[in-house]
Design an enzyme around this catalytic site. Sequence first.
Site, PDB file in Angstrom:
ATOM      1  N   SER A 145       0.880  -1.152  -0.020  1.00  0.00           N
ATOM      2  CA  SER A 145       0.024   0.039   0.033  1.00  0.00           C
ATOM      3  C   SER A 145       0.652   1.434   0.015  1.00  0.00           C
ATOM      4  O   SER A 145       0.350   2.193  -0.292  1.00  0.00           O
ATOM      5  CB  SER A 145      -0.964  -0.073   1.356  1.00  0.00           C
ATOM      6  OG  SER A 145      -2.059  -1.094   0.992  1.00  0.00           O
ATOM      7  N   THR A 146       2.080   1.033   0.298  1.00  0.00           N
ATOM      8  CA  THR A 146       2.899   2.497   0.019  1.00  0.00           C
ATOM      9  C   THR A 146       2.868   3.019  -1.254  1.00  0.00           C
ATOM     10  O   THR A 146       3.281   4.295  -1.486  1.00  0.00           O
ATOM     11  CB  THR A 146       4.445   2.195   0.746  1.00  0.00           C
ATOM     12  OG1 THR A 146       4.743   1.073   0.070  1.00  0.00           O
ATOM     13  CG2 THR A 146       4.478   1.914   2.140  1.00  0.00           C
TER      14      THR A 146
END
Length: 539
Positions: free
Chosen positions: A270-271
């Site tokens: 998700s970064t």
Amino acid sequence: MYAVLGARLFDIQVSQKDKYQEVGLAQRSQSVVIPSERGSIFDRNGNALAVSVERMSIWADPRVIKNPDAYARKLAPILGVEFNGLANSLGTKNRAFVYLARQVEPEISSKVKKLNLAGVGFTPETKRYYPAGDLAIPVLGFVGTDNNGLSGLEVGQESQLAGKPGKMSVEKDPQGRVLPDSQQRVFEPKSGRDLLLTIDQSMQYEVERVLVDEVTIAKAKGGVAVLADVRTGDILAMANVDGAIADVPAHPAKAGSANRALSDVFEPGSTNKVVTIAAAIEAGLVNSNTAFEVPSALMIDGTKFEDVHSHPSQLSVADILRISSNVGAILIARTLGADRFDAALRSFGFGQKTELNFPGEASGILLPRDQYNATSMASMPVGSGLAVTAMQMLQVYLTIANGGISVPPRLISATIDANGERHKKPLASSRRVISESTAATLTTMLEGVVSDGTGTKASVAGYRVSGKTGTARKPPYEKPPYRYVASFVGFAPTEAPRLAAIVVLDEPQINATGGLIAAPTFSRIIQYALAVDRVPATS
């Protein structure tokens, strides 16, 4: 008869005098290499990280040694070597030079000199020492016995550090002993340049200490962390930690280990959503308040993509980032399209090495644009189906923190030549990746992740913090036991970013998410760095 002998004697002593003098000198002379002094490596405050000190190497000329066994009996206990091997070396009559021991300590060379053994000589060399032990050793690297770099900066900066060796000619008597006052330097050695790094020894120590703690707590396979200055791209700490194995606890990586912050790639999870959202904002397709109808799951070409947490059916773009909605990020990517998404990934630096030019650095893994399909356009926007190094992902957030401008990272700030003159290494050219307004919007949204989203454990008392959590399942994806990479990347203070950091934990067994294990690690690291750099707290 006498006339012939007289003529021959005249020919030798007069006519060919110079020739025979040269022959005699060649028989007595031997060239000895004078090693150059290898440059030292210092941190940004002048603390020594790698230095060379003079030591003696002991050699022998086996041709003049009549009793190798007797020599070996005297030398083996002093040199700490096996008798038979030493005797064999001393007995190789077809060789004029063999090393008996390299770079020995002064007390050892002194004992050997007192033996006064014919055919045994001494050559000054330098030996590499690392005063801080294994601190940052995967970054520094190490050298071989001949003082040549073998890994890390030691090999990457070999041309700067090594210098040029000199040459000395010596004359020896028939017993192989060096004649007094016969040494003549033919070429003077040229010392290598010192390196002044951007690494801060204090920060490096603390980052390694904190990372060891968290790898231990999470029972992780290992971890990396990188800390950088937002304004200059200077790397202040780059840590590599190995997890516990059997009776060996978690510890900073040893000499010979790869610098995994640059050499190893991982799926960021998700970064990477910040890249998807940045591209959509930059294209004018969405803003932080744009609302999407977000179901809990999507089925795309037989693959199910779903959100981890329940949420309202309608989410804004800020909400999608704050709660880390996979489905929401996929919907944003659909509005963006493959061409603009691919361009954003490459503009942020994915699929290419950084400007650090570090030995063994990986480029990451990024599909060619013509291989994109419906599944990849669902997986890549949420950080799956592509791979990055920790440095590449940190560079994305450094760019956002720097108002949309990418400032290339650097590890070396200057070199110092043999005359003590300092040569600054200029900052590499920066380039704009996203607009200042897009960067400001993302910064505010990322602050929401820390204040009221998946990254609350990354908060630091007294400071506003912006960042993003990441949790990615490692292949094989479908078969348990599942293995994860947990990460957090962010910067502080939000209102005027000074420092940025990334933490990546490989295969944590406890609290295996970015929010639960990587975020608190980031918090400890950035809090210490803000204090050391005396960054004022948020007013």
